[in-house]
Design an enzyme around this catalytic site. Structure first.
Site, PDB file in Angstrom:
ATOM      1  N   HIS A 144      -5.615  25.295 -47.602  1.00  0.00           N
ATOM      2  CA  HIS A 144      -4.804  24.561 -48.437  1.00  0.00           C
ATOM      3  C   HIS A 144      -3.639  24.066 -48.207  1.00  0.00           C
ATOM      4  O   HIS A 144      -2.878  23.412 -48.808  1.00  0.00           O
ATOM      5  CB  HIS A 144      -4.562  25.598 -49.699  1.00  0.00           C
ATOM      6  N   ASP A 194     -11.024  29.116 -46.848  1.00  0.00           N
ATOM      7  CA  ASP A 194      -9.540  28.645 -46.835  1.00  0.00           C
ATOM      8  C   ASP A 194      -9.060  28.650 -45.523  1.00  0.00           C
ATOM      9  O   ASP A 194      -7.991  28.917 -45.201  1.00  0.00           O
ATOM     10  CB  ASP A 194      -8.620  29.535 -47.715  1.00  0.00           C
ATOM     11  N   GLY A 249       5.016  29.557 -48.020  1.00  0.00           N
ATOM     12  CA  GLY A 249       5.240  28.987 -46.485  1.00  0.00           C
ATOM     13  C   GLY A 249       4.733  29.837 -45.416  1.00  0.00           C
ATOM     14  O   GLY A 249       4.637  29.214 -44.424  1.00  0.00           O
ATOM     15  N   ASN A 250       4.358  31.155 -45.734  1.00  0.00           N
ATOM     16  CA  ASN A 250       3.713  31.944 -44.929  1.00  0.00           C
ATOM     17  C   ASN A 250       2.199  31.676 -44.633  1.00  0.00           C
ATOM     18  O   ASN A 250       1.571  32.220 -43.610  1.00  0.00           O
ATOM     19  CB  ASN A 250       3.992  33.557 -45.427  1.00  0.00           C
ATOM     20  N   SER A 251       1.621  30.934 -45.390  1.00  0.00           N
ATOM     21  CA  SER A 251       0.200  30.532 -45.506  1.00  0.00           C
ATOM     22  C   SER A 251      -0.283  30.040 -44.124  1.00  0.00           C
ATOM     23  O   SER A 251       0.387  29.021 -43.596  1.00  0.00           O
ATOM     24  CB  SER A 251      -0.459  29.557 -46.656  1.00  0.00           C
ATOM     25  N   LEU A 277     -30.873  33.078 -47.505  1.00  0.00           N
ATOM     26  CA  LEU A 277     -32.068  33.608 -47.875  1.00  0.00           C
ATOM     27  C   LEU A 277     -32.967  32.995 -48.962  1.00  0.00           C
ATOM     28  O   LEU A 277     -34.248  33.037 -48.944  1.00  0.00           O
ATOM     29  CB  LEU A 277     -31.836  35.096 -48.191  1.00  0.00           C
ATOM     30  N   GLY A 278     -32.073  32.655 -49.912  1.00  0.00           N
ATOM     31  CA  GLY A 278     -32.990  31.914 -50.870  1.00  0.00           C
ATOM     32  C   GLY A 278     -33.259  32.838 -52.110  1.00  0.00           C
ATOM     33  O   GLY A 278     -34.445  32.924 -52.473  1.00  0.00           O
ATOM     34  N   VAL A 279     -32.379  33.862 -52.347  1.00  0.00           N
ATOM     35  CA  VAL A 279     -32.670  34.807 -53.347  1.00  0.00           C
ATOM     36  C   VAL A 279     -31.551  34.800 -54.584  1.00  0.00           C
ATOM     37  O   VAL A 279     -30.535  34.753 -53.779  1.00  0.00           O
ATOM     38  CB  VAL A 279     -32.975  36.087 -52.605  1.00  0.00           C
ATOM     39  N   ILE A 298     -29.637  37.942 -56.597  1.00  0.00           N
ATOM     40  CA  ILE A 298     -29.380  39.281 -56.196  1.00  0.00           C
ATOM     41  C   ILE A 298     -28.342  39.892 -57.281  1.00  0.00           C
ATOM     42  O   ILE A 298     -27.734  39.284 -57.797  1.00  0.00           O
ATOM     43  CB  ILE A 298     -28.937  39.401 -54.981  1.00  0.00           C
TER      44      ILE A 298
END
Length: 472
Positions: free
Chosen positions: A115, A145, A216-218, A270-272, A274
Site C-alpha cells: 500500500h 500487503d 509513515g511507519n508502514s 488443494l481445491g476444497v 472447508i
C-alpha cells in the site's frame, strides 16, 4: 559468631542474586532484554532503514477537487474558467505519500508494504545519510500487503531476518521508520500478542505490538533485541493507543524470495471448501476439541479430489503438522511449493487415512473467496463469476455436460455493464481458450497485456451463443 554466620549467609545470597542477574543464561531469562541496549540496537539498525516517497497521478483532479471546484452545471463549454478559482480545471493532479522500508541485501533490494507504493508513478528512496535514489518496483503481493523494490547503490548496510516464531509475547521489540515523515524515528515496546486476525485477508497472522506505530511507519522493520527483523510494520487501529500490527517475518520471507526470483507469488492449492469443526462435530467424529478442519466440498479436477479426498473428510495434519483450524490449513498449504507433494492425513468414518496430494497453484482471484470456486469481488472488467455446478446448471437450465463461469453480478458503469452481457450468462471461452473454472479465467486473462483485446464467448440458455470484445 551467630552474627558472623548471618553476615556470611547474606553475602552468599547477594552473590547468588548478582550471579543470576549478571548471567541471564543461568537464570533462564532472555539475554539482552534490558532497555540499556536500545541505543546500541538503534545505531546498528538505522543505516538499513529507508524513507520511501511516492508520487501518483490522480485522474480528473480527484473527487475532492471536483466537489469543491467543479461546475454546478456539468461539463458545459466556457463555464470551467468562471467557476474555477485557478483558471481552467486540471484534468489530472499529483499526490504524494510517505512510508518506510528496509534494505535486505547489498544488491539494493528493499522490502516495504504494497500500500506504500501502490499505483505510484515514481518511487524515491532516501537513505539514513540523506542520499536519494529512484527505485523500481520488482514485485508486489497485495494479499499480504508486501512489496519488493530495488535501488542501484553501493555500500549498503542490510538488515537480517530473524524468526517471528521465536518472538515471545512480552519480549522487547523496536520499530524504526518515518511516522508522519519524521525519518529515522525509533520507538520501543513489547510483543503484545501473536496470531492476530484483523480482517485484512485470508493470511492474517499479525504480530501485535505496543511499540508506537503511526502513519509513515508502514513497511518499516520491527526488530528483536538481536537487531533481527521479526516483523514488517503494516497496520494500526484507528484511534487506538499502543496497538500496531506487523507481518511476521516467517510469513514474509518466503513471499519476498518469490518476488525476488519471479516477480510474482504462487501459493499451494488443494481445491476444497472447508470449515472449522464445531463442538458437536468434534463429538460426532470423536475428535479432540479444536482439532481438524471439515471438508465441505472437494471440487472435481482439483488436486485434493484427484488424490482421493472427499466431502466429509476431516483434515487433521499436513506433512505431520497438526491442523486445528481453517486458518491453519490455509496458511500451511499456501506456504508449500506449487507442484510439490504433501501428505495429508484425514479422518474418514472414524478411520485415519493419508493421501499424497500434488499441490496446484491457488488462483489470485480466489484469495478472498469464501468458497473454493467462487469469485466474490468484481474483476477489472466489472464481472463477478461462479463456476457452473450441477445445482446451478439445473437452476439456469444449462445441460450438465457444459462447463464454464456463470455471471452472478455486474458492476454498474463498468465495461461489463455496457457490453450487453446479463447475469446468468455463461462464459465458455476467451480468445479460443476453454474456460471451465476460475483458475482458467485467471490464467488466460493474466496473459492478455494491458491494451489488448479479450474476445469472450458467452452462452445464454440452450441455444444463443455470442461474442463480446473487451479492452483490457
Amino acid at each position: 559468631m551467630k552474627l558472623v554466620d548471618q553476615q556470611i549467609r547474606m553475602i552468599i545470597a547477594c552473590l547468588m542474586l548478582f550471579g543470576l542477574w549478571a548471567f541471564p543464561a543461568l537464570s533462564g531469562a532472555q539475554p539482552r532484554m534490558v532497555p540499556a541496549t536500545f541505543s546500541q540496537l538503534a545505531q546498528q539498525a538505522k543505516p538499513g532503514v529507508v524513507n520511501i516517497q511516492t508520487v501518483k497521478t490522480i485522474q480528473g483532479g480527484g473527487r475532492v477537487f471536483r466537489h469543491f471546484f467543479g461546475s454546478p452545471f456539468g461539463n458545459q463549454p466556457g463555464l470551467e474558467d468562471f467557476f474555477s478559482p485557478f483558471g481552467r480545471m486540471p484534468r489530472n493532479r499529483t499526490e504524494s505519500s510517505l512510508g518506510s522500508g528496509f534494505i535486505i541485501d547489498k544488491a539494493g533490494y528493499i522490502v516495504t508494504n504494497n500500500h506504500v507504493i501502490k499505483d505510484a508513478d515514481q518511487v524515491k528512496v532516501i537513505l539514513h545519510d540523506d542520499q536519494e535514489y529512484d527505485a523500481r518496483i520488482i514485485g508486489v503481493d497485495p494479499v499480504t500487503d508486501l512489496a519488493l523494490i530495488k535501488i542501484d547503490a553501493k555500500n549498503l548496510k542490510p538488515l537480517t531476518f530473524g524468526s517471528s516464531k521465536d518472538a515471545q509475547v512480552g519480549s522487547w521489540v523496536v520499530a524504526i521508520g518515518s511516522p508522519f515523515g519524521l525519518e529515522q524515528t525509533v520507538t520501543a515496546g513489547i510483543v503484545s500478542a501473536k496470531g492476530r486476525i484483523i480482517g485484512s485477508g485470508p493470511y492474517d497472522d499479525f504480530i501485535q505490538t505496543d511499540a508506537s506505530i503511526n502513519p509513515g511507519n508502514s513497511g518499516g522493520p520491527l526488530l528483536n533485541m538481536d537487531g533481527e527483523v521479526v516483523g514488517i510494520n503494516t497496520a494500526i487501529i484507528k484511534s487506538g493507543q499502543g496497538i500496531g500490527f506487523a507481518i511476521p517475518s516467517d510469513l514474509a520471507t518466503s513471499i519476498i524470495d518469490q518476488l525476488k526470483d519471479s516477480k510474482r507469488v504462487s501459493r499451494g492449492w488443494l481445491g476444497v471448501s472447508i470449515q472449522d469443526v464445531s463442538r458437536e462435530m468434534s463429538e460426532y467424529y470423536n475428535l479432540e476439541p479444536g482439532e481438524g478442519v471439515y471438508v465441505a466440498k472437494a471440487y472435481e479436477d482439483n488436486p485434493a479430489y484427484e488424490a482421493g479426498i472427499r466431502q466429509g473428510d476431516v483434515i487433521i495434519s499436513v506433512m505431520g503438522e497438526k491442523i486445528n483450524s481453517s486458518r491453519d490449513l490455509t496458511l500451511t498449504i499456501a506456504g508449500l511449493k506449487v507442484g510439490s507433494k504433501a501428505d495429508i492425513e484425514v479422518i474418514r468414518q472414524g478411520k485415519n487415512k493419508t493421501f499424497t496430494v500434488k499441490l496446484g497453484e491457488r488462483p489470485d482471484s480466489l484469495e478472498n473467496s469464501q468458497f473454493g470456486e467462487e469469485r466474490n469481488r468484481f474483476d477489472d472488467l466489472g464481472f463477478m463469476f461462479k463456476t457452473l455446478d450441477e445445482e446451478l446448471a439445473d437452476q439456469l437450465g444449462y445441460p450438465s455436460s457444459i462447463k464454464g463461469l456463470v455471471v452472478t453480478r455486474i458492476d454498474p458503469g463498468s465495461q461489463a455493464a455496457m457490453s450487453g452481457v446479463r447475469v446468468g450468462d455463461l462464459l465458455v471461452e476467451i480468445n479460443h481458450k476453454k474456460i471451465t473454472g476460475i483458475s482458467d479465467y485467471t490464467r488466460v486473462m493474466r496473459k492478455i497485456e494491458k491494451g489488448e483485446t479479450a474476445h469472450m464467448l458467452f452462452r445464454r440458455g440452450n441455444s444463443q451463443i455470442f461474442v463480446v470484445r473487451f479492452k483490457k
